[in-house]
Each structure stands twice: as structure tokens, then as C-alpha cells.
Design a protein around this motif. Structure first.
Motif, PDB file in Angstrom:
ATOM      1  N   LEU A 115       1.019  -0.955   0.125  1.00 47.74           N
ATOM      2  CA  LEU A 115       0.042  -0.086   0.016  1.00 47.74           C
ATOM      3  C   LEU A 115       0.620   1.012   0.344  1.00 47.74           C
ATOM      4  O   LEU A 115       2.183   1.094   0.391  1.00 47.74           O
ATOM      5  N   PHE A 116       0.493   2.647  -0.304  1.00 48.62           N
ATOM      6  CA  PHE A 116       1.348   3.656  -0.439  1.00 48.62           C
ATOM      7  C   PHE A 116       1.034   4.054   1.150  1.00 48.62           C
ATOM      8  O   PHE A 116       0.048   5.271   1.515  1.00 48.62           O
ATOM      9  N   ARG A 117       1.939   3.987   1.842  1.00 49.54           N
ATOM     10  CA  ARG A 117       1.432   3.953   3.654  1.00 49.54           C
ATOM     11  C   ARG A 117       1.467   5.779   4.025  1.00 49.54           C
ATOM     12  O   ARG A 117       1.056   5.450   4.857  1.00 49.54           O
ATOM     13  N   GLY A 118       1.975   6.402   3.232  1.00 51.53           N
ATOM     14  CA  GLY A 118       1.533   7.725   3.426  1.00 51.53           C
ATOM     15  C   GLY A 118       0.165   8.322   3.605  1.00 51.53           C
ATOM     16  O   GLY A 118       0.429   8.988   3.653  1.00 51.53           O
ATOM     17  N   MET A 119      -0.338   7.590   2.656  1.00 52.29           N
ATOM     18  CA  MET A 119      -1.410   8.309   2.453  1.00 52.29           C
ATOM     19  C   MET A 119      -2.904   7.450   2.803  1.00 52.29           C
ATOM     20  O   MET A 119      -2.539   6.208   3.385  1.00 52.29           O
ATOM     21  N   ASP A 154      -7.663   7.951  -0.354  1.00 52.02           N
ATOM     22  CA  ASP A 154      -6.886   8.167  -1.513  1.00 52.02           C
ATOM     23  C   ASP A 154      -6.058   7.118  -1.943  1.00 52.02           C
ATOM     24  O   ASP A 154      -6.001   7.130  -3.262  1.00 52.02           O
ATOM     25  N   MET A 179      -8.274   5.920  -4.117  1.00 51.44           N
ATOM     26  CA  MET A 179      -9.326   6.635  -5.279  1.00 51.44           C
ATOM     27  C   MET A 179      -7.696   6.524  -5.829  1.00 51.44           C
ATOM     28  O   MET A 179      -7.552   6.907  -7.697  1.00 51.44           O
ATOM     29  N   THR A 180      -5.914   5.828  -5.743  1.00 61.16           N
ATOM     30  CA  THR A 180      -5.302   6.029  -6.006  1.00 61.16           C
ATOM     31  C   THR A 180      -6.148   4.955  -7.826  1.00 61.16           C
ATOM     32  O   THR A 180      -5.535   4.706  -8.639  1.00 61.16           O
ATOM     33  N   GLY A 181      -6.848   3.535  -7.105  1.00 63.98           N
ATOM     34  CA  GLY A 181      -6.770   2.300  -7.710  1.00 63.98           C
ATOM     35  C   GLY A 181      -7.975   3.369  -9.035  1.00 63.98           C
ATOM     36  O   GLY A 181      -8.672   2.788 -10.212  1.00 63.98           O
ATOM     37  N   LEU A 235      -7.592   5.947 -10.730  1.00 67.38           N
ATOM     38  CA  LEU A 235      -6.899   6.845 -11.549  1.00 67.38           C
ATOM     39  C   LEU A 235      -6.549   6.886 -12.891  1.00 67.38           C
ATOM     40  O   LEU A 235      -6.686   7.943 -13.997  1.00 67.38           O
ATOM     41  N   ARG A 239     -14.924   9.645  -6.167  1.00 63.79           N
ATOM     42  CA  ARG A 239     -15.424   9.695  -4.971  1.00 63.79           C
ATOM     43  C   ARG A 239     -16.587   9.012  -4.455  1.00 63.79           C
ATOM     44  O   ARG A 239     -16.101   8.022  -3.872  1.00 63.79           O
ATOM     45  N   LYS A 242     -10.318   7.550   6.731  1.00 59.40           N
ATOM     46  CA  LYS A 242      -9.143   8.624   6.516  1.00 59.40           C
ATOM     47  C   LYS A 242      -8.310   8.704   7.301  1.00 59.40           C
ATOM     48  O   LYS A 242      -7.120   9.628   7.782  1.00 59.40           O
ATOM     49  N   ARG A 249      -8.034  -0.954  -3.209  1.00 60.23           N
ATOM     50  CA  ARG A 249      -7.390  -0.569  -3.641  1.00 60.23           C
ATOM     51  C   ARG A 249      -7.555  -1.273  -5.488  1.00 60.23           C
ATOM     52  O   ARG A 249      -7.900  -1.003  -6.804  1.00 60.23           O
TER      53      ARG A 249
END
Lengths: 314, 288, 358
Positions: free
Chosen positions: B122-126, B130, B133-135, B137, B162, B179, B197
Motif C-alpha cells: 500500500l501507499f503507506r503515507g496516504m 486516497d 482513489m489511486t485505483g 487514476l 469519489r 481518512k 484499491r
């Protein structure tokens, strides 16, 4: 017509110069080799730390400066050369302890970029501290290496430069032995391979880090003495040390021979470029030539001359 | 608009099927005859190490296909080949009727292949939202200038996607952590977000690499239910690597077994279970 | 008790996605902007504007640009100074070649040139994972300064080798050059920075920002969900270079008035990087806080000893400053990579609950 003369200036005339004045060319190459050895020494300290702790140590240049400043400072206080050398080594070891205790230990498992930026912070910290304690004016460093010039076959050589080249070679040999034949060297290589596996078989990571930063500090001291004895100890040493970065791109970030060969290529390359092509564009291309060379190199061989191709895993 | 159609179904789903246990869905009467992905004669090696040798099998549209085998059998390598991360030295891959050229993973994603990872990626900082949501993109089209203004079409687009992301959040029952930064979530929830995702991309082929590794029984049951629901409701084809044999046998329509990079069996769960080579691989040599 | 979101329900995704979802925040920002635009130019004196506020705005612009790259896309640049120089010299060339060109348009065009130069240096280095961009940007830093120093065309062949902001007007008011007042330059700088801060915020909360952060957090996974890492990083670098270019143009035309390449040395690159780290990686607000800190600390160190009646030698002060920057970098990276911006958020979080601790 103008175009032809341009081609001549760029692609023909410099080579004609090289061949027509071979002795001068040889002197240029030798000067380049000697500068290259300095770059190699700085890059070497960098490779040691990168291999053992995966840290891209921007502060290596500052460590060179700090080590040299400490040595000069001690000598100015009237400490004899040998004792001052030991003192400087001791100070670099203390620095290694401090770096491990106050920085690395708290940054385990952080992204590489965070560690890199932390070493930029370290660079400034060391610089500010060194200059606060030892002052920021240029200091002459004389540890009694002879610097007579003499001629061999028409080529002017300097004893000091030979000495520098010799001690560089000795240092590399000692490090190679240290890495391959001692217990701690083996542990270092294990840690470089896989931190967690190394810890699992009982290698104390912290000791390893302190050791490797101390060794890098010692290498820095040698580099600092060489540079300092030639051009005095001052702040600019640490900027020159930035050239270790293109050296590493050429040589590969994890390769000791790479650091050495890369340093020599950069040292010789930028000297030749400056002397033979520099005047065409107004000179002072030594400042950026190394970086541009590295950039071009990246396009063709991103892993460096001696680096390994990495297989990515998911 | 597929977005709204799908979302209406998903929104209804969790309540509509209270028993939700899932096992009966993988009933034998399911018939699959349209091949979605065909792998033939694929070999892959790194230097001298052979990861896959001459593997052939196919994945049909709408089925749940399990890939099993002892550790180091080449299962993850197989998934990496399918989504373009590794390039096999030999063999061909035919996806939706086209023989695939050498391609990068982002092309595979554009063609409808999504996946999750054995070690969570995963994108750990998001935040959870989010990440999901990257899925989306690839489905978002508005360019730099609209993005800079964040107004008009760019904002409408953001809201449409969203909504879709929110339906996935509903479906996976992770509303409360919408969140939260995913680096702070427990393992089981991270796995769920990762599935979210992948689902957000509305994939045709979903690759799941050990979706239940390291989970307790309850979490495994939840995850099994999600997988079955995804397959059922969205009609998503699923290729799955899993070590828990009882789950594999319950979930999957067909199973392919790898050992030391070779295919040793292929068929329905019952056929595979009875195959002597499989029993040998799992019990005989003592690994796995 | 005043700072409370109770009773504010979000009934649409649009409302939930707004930059300041809490009403009190919106009021606070509106008030701050009104104050900055309407009150500050009247009450601030020349020193305050010239020594503190204008540089603060300009460095905020550069820090936002660098933060897009470092904080959001996870790539390190050490060449901010070089790209600022591109902006400054290009604006100079444009505005002397086309005196009628609106100066803001010249800034933006110069920013585009900086972005283009960024692409040239990004292409070889961003294809590969790792810190190669750091080395490539060192190359750009040294090469660009050398170029602007050696090639006389860039400074219109004048004998001093410096570029000087010529007087240019907008709406009948002199905006740059020796006759432009500090109040006007401040207002122009503030307008530019506010607009570009909003644009930056919009970029990072939408599709583009998410793809940057995805590449930063895990580039393999990003690629597997369909993001092309090279193009994504390259775009971040180009946009970042654009911001730095505009900041460089502002540095000469709205602040210093004239400059040589020395004004864009590698020390400036480090300074901007420090602003980003101390202010907070991945935070637009943090870029302002970091710029304020780095601009403010030397001023504080110069003045503080006098308040206590003690004098500090200048070089000692410089050394302390360097050491402080260095240790704060390490401190923030260890304790709070999200920097001052995160501390601000924590304060707000506490404030929401105040006066009840739980």
C-alpha cells in the motif's frame, strides 16, 4: 567555412596538441591521476558506509574536513604529529559513536531519502561545529611529508604526490584485507547483504555501524591530510568532496574497486577536458565536468562500471 | 456509465445476502468456456535460477482460479509474469485473444489486470480513501490545467470517482478508517484496503497473492466472503495464490499446481486433491 | 471552545473534499489574507518588507516548488538555486528584449523555460530508481551557474556581469526596478505566491498529487495500478522547476533589484531544502512555515544577543546558525518528518477538544 574550423577546434586540434607535446600531456594525466586519488579516497569512505548501513552519506565530505581540521587544530595547540594523528582518529571514533547513538538508531526502517537528508543535516552540523571549535580561516597543514620536485624522463614529478598515491594504494590494500580476512570484516559484509538476517545470526548491528563509520572517518582523515597538505585546510574541501557522487555513479555505489577506478577516470577526465577543451568555452569547466560526465554515463550504464544489476522483487 | 450500475449493486450487496458465508457459490454447475488469459510454454529464469519452466494453463472468464504449490514453486513469479512485471524468456501469453508483446505493468493495468501483493504494497503515507482513489487514476482524464484549477470538470470528475470509491469502502466495511493513514492500520485491515484499491480499478482479471496470509480464522472468513462476492457481483475473474488448502478447495473453480517451477497438476479441486503428484509434492519431500 | 466543528455536517463529497473543511479555518484564512493584502502594506515599514516579508514570500514560492518534488513525489533535488537562476536570467532576457511584455507574463514564460531545463536534467536521471536526481541536479546547479557566468549573452554583454531589473509598469504602477516601492513589490509577490499556493494545493489533492504520492510511497505498486513512474516523476520535477524558476525571477525583480550568479549558489539550494524539511515534507502550509523559520532565524540570532545586552561575534553567530540548521534537520527527520506543519495540526487537534482533555 566557420563550421569546419569549429569542428577542427573541437575534434582535431586538442588531439594534435596531445600528440605534439607528449611530455606536457603526461604531466596533465599525472596531475589528473593525483586528483583522482583524492576523489577515490572520499568515494571510498562513502562506499564503506553505503555497503554496511545502506546510508547514502552526504556528510563524508564534511567528515574529511572535520578530520583535517581536528588534526591541524591539535598541532597548533603544540601536540606532536603522531599524538595529533591519534587524537584525530579518536575524535572521528567519538563522532561515529555519536552518529549511531543520536541519529542512525532513531532512523532505522525510514525511507532512504529521509536518511540521505539526515546526512545533509549532519554535514552542516559537523561543519558548523568544526569551524566553531577550530576557526574558519585557511590553515596550512604540514606533517613533514617531503615535497621536492624531480624529473623522470623529462616529466616533472613531486615527491609529495608520489607519497599521496602510495598511501592511497596502501590504504586500499589494508581495507581489502580488513574486509576479507577479519571477523569484523566478514560481519560487515553480512550486514551489507541483509540487515535482518545478520541480526538473526547474532551480529550486533550497532557495533558494526560504529565500526564502519569510524573506518570511514579514518579514511576521511587520510583524504583530509592529502588535500590539506596540498591546498591548506578550509571549507572548500567539503565542496570538492561532493565530486565523490559522480565518481560513485561511474563506479557503482557498492564497489570498492569502482570507487577507485571511477575516481581516477573523473580526475584524469576533468583535467584533460579543462586543459584541452576548457579554453574553447571560457574555462572553469572543472566545476561541472564530472557531474555531466556522470549524467551521460547514466544513460548507458546506470548500474555503474562495477555495480550489479538489481533484480526487483515484489 | 458502468460506475453507477456497479455501485447500485454493491451498495445493496452486504444487506441483501445476510448468510454471506459464501461456500455454496463455488458450486460445480458453474460453466466457463470463454478463455480470458492463456499461458503457453512460459519459462522464466534469473541468471541460472529457473523460476518457471514450460508452464501452460488458461484462465476462463468469470472463474476463480487458484494457483497453489509449495514455497518457492514459482507462484508469485507466475503472477508477476501475468501482470508484466517479469518478462518470460520463452512462451506466449494471450490475453483477451491478443498475443501480448513485452510490456510494462502499467500497460497490463490499462488492459484491466489488477492485483494485490503477498507483502502488502500500500501507499503507506496516504489515507485509506486516497489509496482506493489511486485505483481510479487510470479512469480519470482531466489534464494538468483543470487539475490546477480544481474546478468545473476536474471537480465533477473527482466527485464521480469519489462516489465509486465510497461504494467500495461500504462493500469492504471500512467506513470508519476512511481518512486514516494506512501505515497505522493493523495488518488485516491493510489487506482489505489493498483489495479495495485493486477493486477500484474495476479489473477484468484480479490477481490475489496470498490474500489471507497471516490472518486469523475470522479474518480469513471475511476475506473469503469478499472474494466470492466480488466474483459473483462484479463477474470479476480471479486468480488466487493461497496456502490454506481448505479455503482453496472451497473457493476455487479450478486449481493449477506448481512445484519447482513446473506444472504438476491442473483441474477441479477434487481432481487435484486426488492427484498423486500433488500429494507427493505436499507430503513426500517434506516441504510446504 | 471557539474552535469546534460540532454542528457542521458535510452533506456532499464536494464539501468534504474542500481544502478547509472546518468553518473556523475558512474564517481564519480569509482574515489572514485580508490582513496580508490590506493591512500589512500600510503598517509595515521599509525594513520589515524588504528584509523579512518579501524574501519570506519568495522563498515560500521556491519551497512550495521543492516540496512538490521532495515531499510529494519523493525525489531529492540539490539544484534549486540553478533553476531559480534560469528563471531570473530568462526574465531578464525576455523583459529587455520585449520591454512591452507584461512582467508577470515574463515571469511565467521564464518559469516554463526552467521547467524545460528541468526535463533535460530529469530525463537521464529519473529513469532509474535511487538518488540519481540528486546528482543530476548537482550537475545542473554547477553547469547552469557556469553558463550564466561565462556566456555574456545572458547578461546582455554588460561589463559588470550582473543582471538588473529594469523599471516595468503594470496598471500604471511601477512594479520592478529601482523606483518600485517595497509596498508594491510586496503586494505583487503576495499575489503570485497566493495564486501558486492554491494551484499547488489543487494539484496535490487530485489525480496528479495522488500519483506523485503513490510513486513516492511504493513505486512498484504504483506501476502495477497503472501509473508510469518515469513520466510521473518527470512531471513533478518539471512543475517543481517551474515554481523555482518563477521564485528566482521574483528574487531579482521583486526583491534584490540586481544580482549575479552568486545569488543562486548551492547554499541557496540547501536553504530551500531546509525550509522544506523543517516546514514539513508534503505540506503546502509547511513550506510557508519553513521559509519563515529559515528567513527568520538569522534575523533573530543577529538581534537576540543585543536584547540581553551581549554582543556575539559575527562568525560565531554564523557557525551557530549552521549548527542549528543541521541539528534541526536531523531532529525533525527523526521526530516529525511532517515538520512544523504537523505541529500546527496537533495544536489544532488539541484546540478542538479544549478545554476538555478527552
Amino acid at each position: 567555412m566557420e563550421f569546419i574550423s569549429f569542428l577542427n577546434l573541437v575534434f582535431v586540434a586538442p588531439f594534435v596538441d596531445m600528440v605534439s607535446f607528449p611530455i606536457f600531456f603526461a604531466e596533465v594525466v599525472i596531475a589528473g591521476v593525483l586528483t583522482g586519488i583524492m576523489y577515490s579516497l572520499v568515494a571510498l569512505g562513502f562506499v564503506l558506509i553505503f555497503k554496511a548501513s545502506g546510508v547514502f552519506n552526504f556528510a563524508q565530505g564534511a567528515m574529511v574536513l572535520f578530520a583535517a581540521l581536528t588534526l591541524v587544530g591539535l598541532m597548533e595547540l603544540g601536540v606532536p604529529v603522531l599524538a595529533a594523528l591519534l587524537g584525530a582518529v579518536a575524535v572521528m571514533t567519538v563522532l561515529a559513536f555519536a552518529v549511531e547513538r543520536f541519529m542512525l538508531r532513531h532512523l532505522i526502517n525510514q525511507d532512504d531519502i529521509i536518511l540521505f537528508m539526515a546526512t545533509i543535516g549532519l554535514t552542516f552540523l559537523i561543519q558548523g561545529f568544526g569551524e566553531m571549535v577550530w576557526g574558519s580561516n585557511v590553515k596550512a597543514l604540514d606533517i613533514g611529508i617531503p615535497s621536492e620536485s624531480f624529473e623522470v624522463g623529462g616529466i616533472l614529478l613531486n615527491e609529495f604526490d608520489l607519497f599521496a598515491a602510495g598511501s592511497g594504494a596502501v590504504l586500499v590494500a589494508v581495507l581489502a584485507v580488513f574486509f576479507h580476512y577479519t571477523r569484523i570484516g566478514r560481519a560487515l559484509r553480512a550486514v551489507a547483504d541483509d540487515h535482518q538476517a545478520a541480526m538473526a545470526v547474532g551480529i550486533p548491528l550497532k557495533t558494526i555501524w560504529v565500526t564502519v563509520w569510524s573506518v570511514a572517518g579514518f579514511v576521511g582523515l587520510v583524504a583530509g591530510i592529502m588535500w590539506g597538505a596540498k591546498s591548506g585546510v578550509q571549507f572548500s574541501l567539503s565542496l570538492i568532496a561532493l565530486k565523490a557522487l559522480p565518481v560513485l555513479i561511474l563506479g557503482g555505489f557498492t564497489s570498492v574497486p569502482g570507487a577507485i577506478v571511477g575516481g581516477l577516470i573523473i580526475g584524469v577526465g576533468e583535467k584533460i577536458a579543462e586543459i584541452y577543451w576548457g579554453p574553447l568555452v571560457g574555462g572553469a569547466i572543472e566545476n561541472w565536468f564530472a557531474y555531466m560526465l556522470a549524467l551521460v554515463f547514466l544513460l548507458f550504464r546506470p548500474q555503474g562500471l562495477f555495480g550489479e544489476r538489481i533484480i526487483e522483487r515484489v | 456509465m458502468t460506475v453507477t450500475e456497479v455501485s447500485a449493486e454493491t451498495a445493496a450487496q452486504p444487506n441483501a445476502e445476510p448468510e454471506g458465508d459464501g461456500a455454496p457459490t463455488a458450486a460445480p454447475e458453474r460453466v466457463f468456456d470463454e478463455v480470458l488469459l492463456e499461458i503457453s510454454g512460459v519459462s522464466l529464469s534469473f541468471g541460472g535460477v529457473v523460476a518457471l519452466s514450460d508452464v501452460s494453463f488458461d484462465i476462463c472468464k468469470g472463474e476463480i482460479r487458484a494457483i497453489i504449490g509449495p514455497n518457492g514453486a514459482g507462484k508469485s513469479s507466475m503472477l508477476n509474469v501475468i501482470n508484466g512485471f517479469y518478462h518470460p524468456q520463452q512462451g506466449t501469453i494471450t490475453y483477451k485473444g491478443n498475443v501480448r508483446k513485452k510490456m510494462r505493468p502499467h500497460r497490463a493495468a490499462a488492459e484491466g489486470i489488477a492485483r494485490t501483493f503477498q507483502n502488502i504494497a500500500l501507499f503507506r503515507g496516504m489515507s485509506t480513501l486516497d489509496n482506493i482513489m489511486t485505483g481510479r487514476l487510470l479512469k480519470m482524464r482531466r489534464g494538468l490545467l483543470w487539475q490546477a484549477l480544481y474546478w468545473g470538470p476536474a471537480r465533477d470528475e473527482e466527485i464521480v470517482h469519489r462516489e465509486f470509491a465510497e461504494h467500495i469502502i461500504d462493500f469492504l466495511e471500512i467506513e470508519a478508517i476512511r481518512k486514516t493513514v494506512v501505515g497505522q492500520l493493523p495488518y488485516g485491515l491493510q489487506k482489505r484496503v489493498e483489495l479495495g484499491r485493486a477493486l477500484a480499478a474495476e479489473p477484468e482479471l484480479l490477481l490475489l497473492d496470498e490474500p489471507m496470509a497471516g490472518m486469523n480464522v475470522e479474518e480469513k472468513e471475511d476475506m473469503s466472503r469478499f472474494i466470492i462476492d466480488v466474483n459473483d457481483e462484479f463477474g470479476t475473474t480471479i486468480a488466487l495464490i493461497e496456502h490454506d488448502m481448505s479455503i482453496v478447495m472451497d473457493l476455487s473453480d479450478r486449481v493449477v499446481v506448481l512445484d519447482y517451477g513446473r506444472k504438476i497438476a491442473d483441474g477441479t479441486p477434487d481432481q487435484v486433491r486426488a492427484n498423486p503428484a500433488v500429494i507427493e509434492a505436499y507430503l513426500g519431500v517434506g516441504h510446504g | 471552545m471557539l474552535y469546534r466543528e460540532t454542528g457542521q455536517f458535510k452533506i456532499s463529497y464536494a464539501a468534504d473534499q474542500s481544502v478547509f473543511p472546518i468553518a473556523q479555518d475558512r474564517w481564519f484564512i480569509a482574515a489572514a489574507l485580508a490582513f496580508a493584502f490590506l493591512v500589512v502594506p500600510w503598517i509595515a515599514n521599509e525594513y520589515m518588507l524588504q528584509a523579512v516579508l518579501i524574501p519570506l514570500l519568495i522563498f515560500s514560492m521556491a519551497a512550495i516548488g521543492l516540496n512538490l518534488l521532495v515531499g510529494y513525489a519523493g525525489q531529492l533535488s540539490l539544484g534549486t538555486g540553478g533553476f531559480m537562476a534560469v528563471g531570473a536570467y530568462m526574465t531578464y532576457k525576455l523583459t529587455t528584449a520585449f520591454p512591452d511584455l507584461n512582467i508577470i507574463v515574463a515571469f511565467l514564460l521564464a518559469g516554463l523555460v526552467a521547467a524545460g531545463v528541468g526535463l533535460v536534467f530529469g530525463i537521464p536521471s529519473l529513469r532509474i530508481k535511487g538518488f540519481y536526481l540528486a546528482v543530476a541536479t548537482l550537475a545542473s546547479q554547477f553547469f547552469l551557474l557556469w553558463l550564466f557566468n561565462k556566456v555574456a549573452w545572458f547578461y546582455n554583454y554588460n561589463s559588470s556581469g550582473t543582471i538588473t531589473a529594469p523599471p516595468r509598469e503594470m496598471f500604471g504602477v511601477v512594479v520592478t526596478g529601482p523606483t518600485a516601492t517595497a509596498e508594491v513589490r510586496y503586494t505583487v509577490a503576495l499575489s503570485i505566491v497566493v495564486v501558486f499556493a492554491i494551484i499547488a494545493k489543487n494539484l496535490v489533492r487530485g489525480r496528479i498529487g495522488r500519483s506523485w504520492m503513490a510513486v513516492r510511497d511504493m513505486d512498484i505498486a504504483a506501476e502495477i495500478i497503472g501509473i508510469r513512474p518515469f513520466q510521473t516523476k518527470l512531471m513533478a520535477f518539471a512543475i517543481s522547476s517551474f515554481y523555482c524558476g518563477v521564485a528566482g525571477a521574483m528574487l531579482v525583480f521583486l526583491w534584490l533589484g540586481s544580482a549575479e550568479t552568486e545569488a543562486f549558489s548551492i547554499n541557496e539550494s540547501f536553504n530551500v531544502l531546509f525550509m522544506v524539511i523543517i516546514g514539513g515534507l508534503g505540506s503546502i502550509l509547511g513550506s510557508f512555515l519553513g521559509a519563515a523559520f529559515i528567513v527568520g532565524l538569522p534575523i533573530f540570532l543577529t538581534n537576540a544577543p543585543q536584547w540581553f545586552g551581549a554582543a556575539m561575534p559575527i562568525d560565531l553567530q554564523k557557525h551557530i546558525e549552521i549548527m542549528l540548521f543541521g541539528s534541526m534537520i536531523i531532529f525533525f527527520l527523526i521526530v516529525e518528518p511532517h515538520g512544523l506543519a504537523r505541529l500546527w495540526q496537533i495544536t489544532k487537534q488539541k484546540l478542538r477538544l479544549w478545554p476538555f482533555p478527552y
